[in-house]
Motif scaffolding. Structure first.
Motif: not given
Ligand code: 8IG
Length: 280
Positions: A12-15, A61-69, A109-111
């Motif tokens: 995300l941080e890559d312009p 279902a519950e998905i840990p945020a760390s597993e999502l792009p 801010v994208r994140a």
């Protein structure tokens, strides 16, 4: 020095990255893992609101945020880092985002608005944003939920890149606020002022916020609301007043007290959110 660990948010941080494409990738994984392709309603849970999801319906279902792009585990104590799929009693699917990134985490801010964009990619029409915040109106005791009528963005930034002159008239939908007030008579409304944080305000900053028309101070939500509107979603916002803003009370603010007020308010918030979402 060890190289920084690569996280999914680096992309995300890559312009050169299109943040909407990252959101679409996360959305595809959520659709696949939950077996639900469309979520008409999405909710972001802020401080104090973390346990309200259970009351909405059955967690599919519950998905840990760390597993999502694009997401990363929350670094804030009291914030929950997962994305949940919840089925309302009437069968509608609700996407519950328990993984909020704040501007003060310095992930860009994208994140900050990634969850909103994921919701949009999953077909959300309504974005419900909740937060814990400071109250400028002295009538609001800690534990009071307040409907957000409008906001003032004091972060100096925007989630929109380039010339997107998005109209923010009726950003916090009057139609949705009317629904919320109809199921919860007596619900007050306030104007949310977003500061960057993470420090709480000085009393002079709170005095300024009051002078310019603010009644709530916080560190989230406004940027997310802008991104939601830009993506075509209707926005409904709630602040849980966990503390009087600096200068409104004489004692200093402690994060632990803020969390405690949030916990104490949980049953009330859970009932409120369930009632409102069912009525949407
Ligand atoms: I919880 O008093 C919470 N979040 N800016 N000020 C700001 N954010 C907050 C506050 C507060 N309480």
């Amino acid at each position: 020095m060890a190289p920084p660990r690569a996280t999914s948010s680096d992309r995300l941080e890559d312009p050169a990255t299109d943040p909407v494409a990252v959101a679409a990738d996360a959305a595809a994984i959520i659709a696949d893992r939950t077996g639900i392709a469309e979520y008409p309603i999405a909710v972001t849970l802020g401080s104090g609101w973390g346990r309200t999801a259970e009351q909405l319906g059955d967690t599919v279902a519950e998905i840990p945020a760390s597993e999502l792009p694009g997401f990363s585990a929350s670094g804030v104590p009291g914030h929950v880092g997962s994305v949940r799929s919840v089925r309302l009693a009437d069968g509608r699917a609700v996407l519950v985002l328990g993984a909020r990134t704040h501007l003060y985490e310095n992930r860009g801010v994208r994140a900050v608005v990634h969850g909103v964009r994921v919701a949009a990619a999953l077909g959300a029409r309504t974005m419900v944003l909740t937060n814990g915040a400071g109250g400028i109106d002295p009538e609001w005791a800690p534990g009071t939920p307040v409907l957000i009528r409008d906001h003032i963005n004091l972060t100096g930034t925007s989630p929109l890149e380039g010339p997107q002159f998005v109209d923010l008239t009726d950003l916090y939908s009057a139609r949705l606020r009317a629904i919320a007030r109809s199921v919860q008579p007596g619900l007050d409304e306030g104007v949310y002022v977003q500061f960057r944080g993470p420090q709480y305000e000085t009393w002079a900053e709170v005095a300024m916020a009051r002078t310019i028309g603010g009644t709530i101070v916080g560190m989230s939500t406004a940027l997310e609301a802008i991104a939601a509107r830009a993506a075509g979603l209707d926005v409904l916002g709630f602040s849980l007043i966990t503390n009087h803003a600096a200068g409104v009370q004489s004692e200093p603010l402690a994060h632990d007290d803020v969390l405690q007020a949030g916990r104490a308010a949980e049953p009330v918030l859970a009932a409120l959110l369930a009632k409102v979402i069912t009525a949407l």
